[in-house]
Design a protein around this motif. Structure first.
Motif, PDB file in Angstrom:
ATOM      1  N   PHE A 165     -58.181  10.114 -53.529  1.00 33.41           N
ATOM      2  CA  PHE A 165     -58.453  11.332 -54.294  1.00 33.41           C
ATOM      3  C   PHE A 165     -59.884  11.353 -54.776  1.00 33.41           C
ATOM      4  O   PHE A 165     -60.566  10.329 -54.822  1.00 33.41           O
ATOM      5  CB  PHE A 165     -57.490  11.454 -55.492  1.00 33.41           C
ATOM      6  CG  PHE A 165     -57.669  10.390 -56.541  1.00 33.41           C
ATOM      7  CD1 PHE A 165     -58.444  10.626 -57.664  1.00 33.41           C
ATOM      8  CD2 PHE A 165     -57.062   9.150 -56.399  1.00 33.41           C
ATOM      9  CE1 PHE A 165     -58.612   9.649 -58.635  1.00 33.41           C
ATOM     10  CE2 PHE A 165     -57.218   8.164 -57.368  1.00 33.41           C
ATOM     11  CZ  PHE A 165     -57.997   8.415 -58.485  1.00 33.41           C
ATOM     12  N   GLY A 211     -57.866  15.571 -60.170  1.00 29.03           N
ATOM     13  CA  GLY A 211     -58.302  14.211 -59.939  1.00 29.03           C
ATOM     14  C   GLY A 211     -58.364  13.366 -61.202  1.00 29.03           C
ATOM     15  O   GLY A 211     -58.054  12.165 -61.174  1.00 29.03           O
ATOM     16  N   ARG A 260     -54.946  12.154 -61.889  1.00 30.37           N
ATOM     17  CA  ARG A 260     -54.563  11.125 -60.920  1.00 30.37           C
ATOM     18  C   ARG A 260     -55.178   9.783 -61.326  1.00 30.37           C
ATOM     19  O   ARG A 260     -54.546   8.726 -61.192  1.00 30.37           O
ATOM     20  CB  ARG A 260     -55.038  11.504 -59.515  1.00 30.37           C
ATOM     21  CG  ARG A 260     -54.480  12.815 -59.001  1.00 30.37           C
ATOM     22  CD  ARG A 260     -54.845  12.992 -57.543  1.00 30.37           C
ATOM     23  NE  ARG A 260     -54.821  14.392 -57.135  1.00 30.37           N
ATOM     24  CZ  ARG A 260     -54.964  14.805 -55.884  1.00 30.37           C
ATOM     25  NH1 ARG A 260     -55.153  13.919 -54.912  1.00 30.37           N
ATOM     26  NH2 ARG A 260     -54.938  16.083 -55.580  1.00 30.37           N
ATOM     27  N   PHE A 318     -50.298  12.844 -52.780  1.00 28.59           N
ATOM     28  CA  PHE A 318     -50.511  14.109 -53.482  1.00 28.59           C
ATOM     29  C   PHE A 318     -50.584  15.307 -52.548  1.00 28.59           C
ATOM     30  O   PHE A 318     -50.688  16.433 -53.006  1.00 28.59           O
ATOM     31  CB  PHE A 318     -51.795  14.019 -54.317  1.00 28.59           C
ATOM     32  CG  PHE A 318     -51.719  13.004 -55.415  1.00 28.59           C
ATOM     33  CD1 PHE A 318     -51.153  13.323 -56.639  1.00 28.59           C
ATOM     34  CD2 PHE A 318     -52.188  11.712 -55.224  1.00 28.59           C
ATOM     35  CE1 PHE A 318     -51.066  12.386 -57.655  1.00 28.59           C
ATOM     36  CE2 PHE A 318     -52.109  10.767 -56.237  1.00 28.59           C
ATOM     37  CZ  PHE A 318     -51.542  11.098 -57.460  1.00 28.59           C
ATOM     38  N   SER A 366     -45.724  17.426 -53.005  1.00 31.09           N
ATOM     39  CA  SER A 366     -46.185  16.040 -53.089  1.00 31.09           C
ATOM     40  C   SER A 366     -45.037  15.148 -52.628  1.00 31.09           C
ATOM     41  O   SER A 366     -43.938  15.628 -52.328  1.00 31.09           O
ATOM     42  CB  SER A 366     -46.581  15.704 -54.528  1.00 31.09           C
ATOM     43  OG  SER A 366     -45.532  16.050 -55.429  1.00 31.09           O
ATOM     44  N   GLY A 382     -58.428  14.846 -51.652  1.00 37.17           N
ATOM     45  CA  GLY A 382     -57.353  13.924 -51.373  1.00 37.17           C
ATOM     46  C   GLY A 382     -57.087  13.703 -49.906  1.00 37.17           C
ATOM     47  O   GLY A 382     -56.176  12.999 -49.524  1.00 37.17           O
TER      48      GLY A 382
END
Length: 283
Positions: free
Chosen positions: A155, A165, A168, A206, A241, A281
């Protein structure tokens, strides 16, 4: 639908592509899709050939990453990623493969992940078991997060979209103190196949595309694992996802995510139709 017959046909079709896949290692970009997102000529050539052969031999249409196809949520349809982990493949990293799943009304019923550069083949249909290089593999046993290696999708920390992001990064930071090891292979196919085989305890991806996720979801379920999206809903072709893990580990991963992001990644929103605003990603 004869799942074993279809699995045998699909396996033979993918076997026919192994030499071409290996010979193309290091292929440069042929089609630019984004800043670091591209397709090689191998992607294009393999998808054309494999899709035509699958459709001819099974009478089931194919939806591929490069050329599209029929809706992936209606009826029976193959979903094909001819080169998963394209960036790896183009730069000579062997973590790349061919992904093929069969969806029926959006549910994964067959999965095949061929990793020619690693000499491994993973296949299964909905009734199991997982086949590793043609031999039945043991079912996944319950496992603890603290004893597991967890794969995490690549990512861009500055990326936006449904799963920003920065969040994440927050999740991977939280996981880092609760798992045995974190791994970022750059290939969803590798991550999910290794989870099905018990090499990884779990994996988080993701991306929303069925051609990336269907094969892995099918393999993990056939092996006795759990496949959901980041909200915890069972994975289908409409999911935004994919989280796959062994029993026990999946629940712990979801608890970590809930601790960090709360209900931010819940089921509300335009699921499965809107691509991320930033391609950070991609693999």
């Amino acid at each position: 639908m004869d799942h074993q017959r279809l699995l045998d046909i699909a396996s033979a079709v993918l076997d026919s592509a192994v030499d071409e896949f290996v010979a193309g290692l290091g292929a440069p970009s042929a089609v630019e899709k984004g800043v670091t997102d591209f397709a090689t000529q191998v992607d294009l050539d393999l998808e054309r050939r494999l899709a035509a052969e699958l459709a001819d031999r099974t009478q089931i249409p194919v939806h591929g990453e490069e050329f599209g196809g029929p809706p992936v949520t209606e009826g029976a349809v193959w979903v094909l990623d001819p080169v998963d982990g394209t960036y790896n493949y183009s730069t000579g990293v062997p973590m790349a493969g061919i992904l093929l799943g069969l969806l029926v009304d959006g549910d994964p019923v067959l999965g095949l992940t061929w990793l020619p550069l690693l000499g491994r083949r993973y296949a299964a249909h909905v009734d199991g078991p997982l086949l590793a290089d043609g031999a039945p593999a043991p079912a996944l046993a319950p496992l603890d997060l603290k004893a597991s290696a967890i794969a995490y999708g690549p990512f861009n920390a500055a990326g936006r979209g449904r799963y920003p992001g920065a969040r994440r990064a927050d999740v991977i930071r939280a996981l880092s103190s609760r798992v045995a090891r974190l791994r970022m292979t750059g290939s969803t196919g590798v991550d999910m196949a290794y989870t099905a085989a018990g090499i990884f305890g779990g994996a988080i991806a993701f991306g929303r595309h069925a051609w990336d996720n269907a094969a892995g979801a099918a393999l993990v379920r056939a092996a006795g694992g759990v496949a959901t999206d980041l909200s915890g809903a069972p994975w289908t072709a409409s999911s935004p996802s994919l989280v796959c893990a062994a029993p026990g580990v999946h629940e712990e991963i979801m608890a970590v995510i809930a601790d960090v992001v709360g209900d931010e990644w819940g089921a509300a929103g335009d699921v499965g139709t809107t691509p991320p605003a930033n391609p950070g990603g991609r693999s």
